[in-house]
Design a protein around this motif. Sequence first.
Motif, PDB file in Angstrom:
ATOM      1  N   SER A  59      39.566  40.481  35.917  1.00  0.00           N
ATOM      2  CA  SER A  59      39.410  41.822  35.357  1.00  0.00           C
ATOM      3  C   SER A  59      37.983  42.305  35.565  1.00  0.00           C
ATOM      4  CB  SER A  59      39.724  41.826  33.855  1.00  0.00           C
ATOM      5  OG  SER A  59      41.020  41.343  33.592  1.00  0.00           O
ATOM      6  N   SER A  60      37.836  43.621  35.677  1.00  0.00           N
ATOM      7  CA  SER A  60      36.512  44.233  35.792  1.00  0.00           C
ATOM      8  C   SER A  60      36.107  44.798  34.445  1.00  0.00           C
ATOM      9  CB  SER A  60      36.521  45.351  36.834  1.00  0.00           C
ATOM     10  OG  SER A  60      36.779  44.843  38.126  1.00  0.00           O
ATOM     11  N   SER A  84      29.217  50.702  37.241  1.00  0.00           N
ATOM     12  CA  SER A  84      28.131  50.498  38.190  1.00  0.00           C
ATOM     13  C   SER A  84      26.835  51.087  37.655  1.00  0.00           C
ATOM     14  CB  SER A  84      28.479  51.150  39.530  1.00  0.00           C
ATOM     15  OG  SER A  84      28.471  52.562  39.418  1.00  0.00           O
ATOM     16  N   LEU A 140      28.596  46.606  36.038  1.00  0.00           N
ATOM     17  CA  LEU A 140      29.923  46.227  36.503  1.00  0.00           C
ATOM     18  C   LEU A 140      29.962  44.761  36.926  1.00  0.00           C
ATOM     19  CD1 LEU A 140      32.789  47.192  37.295  1.00  0.00           C
ATOM     20  CD2 LEU A 140      31.850  47.715  39.561  1.00  0.00           C
ATOM     21  N   LYS A 141      30.966  44.038  36.444  1.00  0.00           N
ATOM     22  CA  LYS A 141      31.160  42.652  36.869  1.00  0.00           C
ATOM     23  C   LYS A 141      32.635  42.300  36.751  1.00  0.00           C
ATOM     24  CE  LYS A 141      29.885  40.796  32.308  1.00  0.00           C
ATOM     25  NZ  LYS A 141      28.939  39.909  31.575  1.00  0.00           N
ATOM     26  N   THR A 142      33.015  41.259  37.471  1.00  0.00           N
ATOM     27  CA  THR A 142      34.386  40.772  37.444  1.00  0.00           C
ATOM     28  C   THR A 142      34.418  39.421  36.748  1.00  0.00           C
ATOM     29  OG1 THR A 142      34.921  41.914  39.515  1.00  0.00           O
ATOM     30  CG2 THR A 142      36.374  40.124  38.847  1.00  0.00           C
ATOM     31  N   SER A 197      36.976  36.114  35.126  1.00  0.00           N
ATOM     32  CA  SER A 197      38.255  35.415  35.203  1.00  0.00           C
ATOM     33  C   SER A 197      38.520  34.754  33.860  1.00  0.00           C
ATOM     34  CB  SER A 197      38.231  34.362  36.311  1.00  0.00           C
ATOM     35  OG  SER A 197      39.442  33.621  36.326  1.00  0.00           O
ATOM     36  N   ASP A 244      34.990  44.389  27.250  1.00  0.00           N
ATOM     37  CA  ASP A 244      35.232  42.945  27.313  1.00  0.00           C
ATOM     38  C   ASP A 244      36.163  42.493  26.186  1.00  0.00           C
ATOM     39  OD1 ASP A 244      33.554  43.300  25.169  1.00  0.00           O
ATOM     40  OD2 ASP A 244      32.023  41.885  25.836  1.00  0.00           O
TER      41      ASP A 244
END
Length: 244
Positions: free
Chosen positions: A120-121, A125, A160-162, A164, A232
């Motif tokens: 998920s993101s 940005s 922005l980050k991905t 798991s 989050d």
Amino acid sequence: MSADVDFSTISELTEAVLRTLPPRPVILSQDWRPPKESEFYTQGTIKDRLKIFADADSHDWTDYLLDTPDPTGNHLSVMAYWDGKPEAQYTLTGQSYWILVPQSYTQVLPGNEYKNSYMSSIGVSDAQSSTFSAELGVDIKGLSAKISAAFTHTVTVDSLKTISQEYTVKAPTEGNVRVWMLWQLCDQIIALDGNGKLIINETRRADVNWSQHRPSGAFVNYKNLQQIYPSDIFVPVQQDFPLT
């Protein structure tokens, strides 16, 4: 508290926190399929207006200005719109809603524990944060506080980050099927008209008073009328039904 929340995997979320968030879609039956997103839940509003972006039509001048016309030229602002119409009419509104984490919907049968990881993101940005900060007239450090004023919870404006995450869904009791899915909370600031619709972002011409230059004509428009912040906060939900 909604009985469908699987608290075994989200111990950091409490009943009090969930009560400030919009409800998740209710799992109605084994055959029910979830929507991609829930209904939008209005949290509050921001009384300030967005600053409009101006690009001089005959110079290389650009800036973010007050969008309410000030014909006196005493402020960094639009002086008059060439079409003779007033500034756009809108309310900056804070809304929260849930999005279904892709591929998370599943049905678990007796004796078949289910385990899977989901990507998920979260956040936005740096370019989006910079633009929206300029529109709201705050620096990036003050952006979260500015936006959170329209919500019952703090909106995090992280880069922005991905991520798991792994979830384990226990098997239901014999004779039942467990329907399970994962929801991610999203917050947004959106410019809504009197009918609750996103306003049209049209490029207009205007006379503009610049901070260090003489007044001139310019093309003006809003850079961003809807900024979404994927959070989050993730909530797995489940419901058991008799096998059919």
